[in-house]
Write an enzyme that holds these catalytic residues in place. Structure first.
Site, PDB file in Angstrom:
ATOM      1  N   GLY A  17      35.610  41.082  -4.932  1.00  0.00           N
ATOM      2  CA  GLY A  17      36.351  42.019  -4.088  1.00  0.00           C
ATOM      3  C   GLY A  17      36.716  41.368  -2.757  1.00  0.00           C
ATOM      4  O   GLY A  17      36.742  40.142  -2.639  1.00  0.00           O
ATOM      5  N   PHE A  18      36.989  42.188  -1.770  1.00  0.00           N
ATOM      6  CA  PHE A  18      37.389  41.647  -0.465  1.00  0.00           C
ATOM      7  C   PHE A  18      36.331  40.708   0.097  1.00  0.00           C
ATOM      8  O   PHE A  18      36.646  39.623   0.590  1.00  0.00           O
ATOM      9  CB  PHE A  18      37.638  42.785   0.526  1.00  0.00           C
ATOM     10  CG  PHE A  18      38.896  43.548   0.253  1.00  0.00           C
ATOM     11  CD1 PHE A  18      40.134  42.920   0.339  1.00  0.00           C
ATOM     12  CD2 PHE A  18      38.865  44.889  -0.090  1.00  0.00           C
ATOM     13  CE1 PHE A  18      41.303  43.622   0.082  1.00  0.00           C
ATOM     14  CE2 PHE A  18      40.034  45.593  -0.347  1.00  0.00           C
ATOM     15  CZ  PHE A  18      41.249  44.961  -0.257  1.00  0.00           C
ATOM     16  N   VAL A  83      26.437  41.140 -14.434  1.00  0.00           N
ATOM     17  CA  VAL A  83      25.080  40.751 -14.041  1.00  0.00           C
ATOM     18  C   VAL A  83      24.135  41.915 -14.313  1.00  0.00           C
ATOM     19  O   VAL A  83      24.396  43.046 -13.906  1.00  0.00           O
ATOM     20  CB  VAL A  83      25.028  40.349 -12.560  1.00  0.00           C
ATOM     21  CG1 VAL A  83      23.592  40.022 -12.148  1.00  0.00           C
ATOM     22  CG2 VAL A  83      25.943  39.163 -12.311  1.00  0.00           C
ATOM     23  N   GLU A 174      45.062  60.471   0.787  1.00  0.00           N
ATOM     24  CA  GLU A 174      46.237  59.748   0.305  1.00  0.00           C
ATOM     25  C   GLU A 174      46.641  60.222  -1.088  1.00  0.00           C
ATOM     26  O   GLU A 174      47.826  60.386  -1.385  1.00  0.00           O
ATOM     27  CB  GLU A 174      45.974  58.233   0.341  1.00  0.00           C
ATOM     28  CG  GLU A 174      45.801  57.762   1.784  1.00  0.00           C
ATOM     29  CD  GLU A 174      45.693  56.259   1.976  1.00  0.00           C
ATOM     30  OE1 GLU A 174      45.119  55.588   1.108  1.00  0.00           O
ATOM     31  OE2 GLU A 174      46.190  55.765   3.007  1.00  0.00           O
ATOM     32  N   ASP A 305      30.487  46.314   1.181  1.00  0.00           N
ATOM     33  CA  ASP A 305      29.970  47.674   0.990  1.00  0.00           C
ATOM     34  C   ASP A 305      28.480  47.724   0.653  1.00  0.00           C
ATOM     35  O   ASP A 305      27.772  48.655   1.040  1.00  0.00           O
ATOM     36  CB  ASP A 305      30.716  48.373  -0.158  1.00  0.00           C
ATOM     37  CG  ASP A 305      32.096  48.859   0.258  1.00  0.00           C
ATOM     38  OD1 ASP A 305      32.517  48.558   1.395  1.00  0.00           O
ATOM     39  OD2 ASP A 305      32.757  49.537  -0.555  1.00  0.00           O
ATOM     40  N   ALA A 322      37.583  47.776   3.680  1.00  0.00           N
ATOM     41  CA  ALA A 322      37.994  46.388   3.500  1.00  0.00           C
ATOM     42  C   ALA A 322      37.641  45.493   4.696  1.00  0.00           C
ATOM     43  O   ALA A 322      37.113  44.398   4.527  1.00  0.00           O
ATOM     44  CB  ALA A 322      39.501  46.322   3.217  1.00  0.00           C
TER      45      ALA A 322
END
Lengths: 432, 432
Positions: A17-18, A83, A174, A305, A322
């Site tokens: 991810g980010f 994992v 959104e 996160d 992010a």
């Protein structure tokens, strides 16, 4: 496992991810062997998932092959793997492709939807954390309208045309806005024989403020935009149960809907072996020190996160979005190089670059640290920033064309039921 | 069924492919009620499916929502439905959304993969007739390479990197060429720790000529292009069996492959109630007269792949491809209006506009009726024609950008495993 050990120490990063990608880039062409593991072979630009769900963008334009990001760096190895467990005593990961040893482990596993233990809601609601989930939601929304057209049962038709979103953070807001826009611009043309005015969009928030991480100014403007678009905003209402049809709440209010979208919370995606109470804190996140080291370890780190780094400004860790993930990835990249050189690491300092949300056409809210704006200008800022952060020239060009087209034509063309959701539901209710 | 009868006769079209859509457009705003049924809510531009399978294009850019095509015409009704049976005596269709009555019925159901009764091949091979099938193939190709990276069993690794395509018509040739291009340009960078030279692409053809519907000139050039790209072309070889690993043929030749792509033939997708021997001819197509009337009926028509209209030039019906379908749709549109006015219908005359196939970058073959060309110019013609026939400005723009990007960067970015194929295989081996 088939990855030959090099002379350099091996850093294993779990998650593309980010956080994971920004760390990986910092380690490019340095004296480390980097092994990146992810259960998908692509990086997902999560902030735009709601546009996939509502037919505004193709899934392929907000996904980017991880191998392509890493292809120029000979010290990188990517493996498509899930994992299962980490054994910190032997420094080994158990995965579905076999054991993988590490010298330094970095968890960048992100977060997953938090149902707060309610299995009814987990089974019957839709989430929007991954591309397959967003595509399922896209299919379901369209399948609902196809079914609404056929049924003569008025109650069922209303439930098919009722969309209830729980959680008024950026995702919920959104998505509600995007649904309101397709209600206005697209559905009446696509379904001329349905009375689309019956479509209801409910946005339910347990607290008294929507977008509660943003300024009051932004929250108020967003709420006004939503109301203008016809979204019903319910504050101080907590959803307690959902059987696939009736939504129960802590108040007298109930909703009858075939589509409950759960955007009410996330929790850290911790891995077995590090899930003991001593490691985990509020929000199921791993306690890390200022260098992103998981408490109690020298060689295990967490970023993004899944990491909870307490500081004066953020006593419960940084926001799960992010920017902190990207910045922690970059910071850890530098720190790992310092660590390997035997030099002292530098504490992470979060630079708040602001936050934003878009509600619809010409309607967005932007909180910069020293400047806040709402409306048309905010909307252009939002678009520019999202295009800028999207990886890859092709993705940017395709997203840009789609946005220009959607703006000029008041349209969203990706309203395709490519994999019907209802058909698969029995077989395939996975979070994947 | 919920579609109110109007004062006009009702034409029910089954299938939103090239034939069905071109017919529907001709009936726009005329004195008929048109009901279009399809099991997908989108029209598929089938000639570009192979680019979806090989990561060159997003699925969404070659699909177009059927409701959007029809939205400006108040005399149109679309229903997402699977037709199970037709009862011509009561003029009723049985469908999964209930019975639907018709005054005039048009079958535009297209064709489906023909396994010639071989259930082993049907179970174990991949087809490429629909978008979900093409996405499954895209996932499988990439999953194979991920697995090849892990295995230490050399035989299995070779089988994972062996791709055998049966049938050297346009689909087989174009897919073989596209695979050869990703072998050359993309896979060595994505999988630096695999020896991609081991990847084998076999194209197997039972007859002695590839692209056998095209000119000898085109066939020869295409074969040369394929050889140049490293594809093994096997002529006069008929595949007889495949157990998921070993491909048996009529010769001594066998292949060991985890991926057999079956492009060896199609057959008409006839519907129950019209599947009796009296209606069906070679290739499982419906016998139609010069007005596309199914033999024995005044009110049942068939167009496109499912229709077999004999003529001097085409004693076994027209080729099963886009042009005859489009032209028959247009012709039938005019004829139905004449029929309803009580005027005599006009016989269909096929205007052969030529055919073409692309093998790779700068490599295509084009047969126009009076002009044949192979190579770079043919390749530009191929691209121009395909862009031109693609429905929708947005799709054209996005495909164009992708092609320019792929051309300039020698790249194909949509190499994403969005829905893993192997995982689902047990649950979900559908042709859907």
């Amino acid at each position: 496992m088939n990855i030959p050990r090099s002379n350099f120490p091996r850093v294993v990063i779990i998650g593309g991810g980010f956080a994971g990608i920004s760390l990986a880039k910092k380690l490019a062409n340095r004296d480390v062997q980097v092994v990146l593991l992810d259960r998908h072979n692509y990086h997902t630009f999560q902030p735009l998932l709601y546009q996939v769900s509502t037919g505004g963008l193709e899934p392929d334009s907000i996904a980017y092959p991880i191998r392509k990001i890493l292809k120029d760096f000979p010290n990188f190895f990517f493996r498509l793997a899930m994992v299962q467990r980490v054994d910190t005593s032997t420094k080994t990961l158990d995965t579905d492709i076999g054991p993988i040893g590490y010298d330094i482990l970095v968890l960048a596993t992100g977060s997953q939807t938090n149902y707060f233990g309610n299995s009814n809601i987990e089974t019957n609601s839709m989430a929007m954390k991954t591309i397959p989930q967003s595509l399922n939601l896209r299919s379901l929304i369209l399948e609902n309208f196809e079914e609404a057209l056929l049924t003569t049962d008025l109650k069922r038709r209303n439930a098919l045309m009722n969309f209830t979103i729980v959680g008024a953070g950026p995702t919920g807001v959104e998505l509600a806005g995007a649904l309101a826009e397709i209600k206005k611009g697209i559905l009446p043309k696509d379904y001329p024989d349905l009375d689309i005015r019956q479509m209801q969009i409910n946005l339910v928030q347990s607290g008294g403020k929507i977008l509660d991480a943003m300024s009051d100014q932004a929250a108020k403007a967003a709420e006004k935009f939503l109301e203008k678009l016809g979204v019903n905003v319910w504050k101080h209402v907590r959803v307690t149960d959902y059987d696939g049809y009736t939504v129960k709440t802590t108040t007298d209010l109930t909703f009858e809907t075939c589509t409950l979208i759960w955007a009410a919370g996330v929790k850290g995606a911790v891995i077995k072996g590090l899930d003991a109470n001593e490691f985990v804190t509020r929000g199921n996140r791993l306690k890390v020190n200022k260098f992103n080291q998981v408490e109690g370890f020298d060689d295990v780190f967490a970023i993004g996160d899944v990491a909870s780094m307490n500081s004066e400004l953020y006593p419960f860790g940084h926001p799960m979005m992010a920017q902190p993930a990207i910045q922690q990835g970059e910071s850890l990249g530098k720190n790992l190089l310092l660590l390997l050189e035997g030099k002292p690491m530098k504490p992470f300092i979060y630079k708040n670059k602001g936050s934003m949300a878009t509600i619809g056409r010409n309607k967005a809210v932007v909180d910069f640290p020293n400047y806040k704006t709402q409306g048309v200008f905010a909307w252009f800022v939002w678009m520019f920033v999202h295009l800028f952060f999207l990886i890859g020239f092709r993705n940017r060009a395709v997203v840009f064309i789609n946005w220009v087209y959607n703006y000029v034509r008041f349209d969203r063309e990706a309203r395709l039921i490519i994999r019907p959701y209802k058909k698969q539901r029995e077989h395939l209710h996975t979070s994947d």
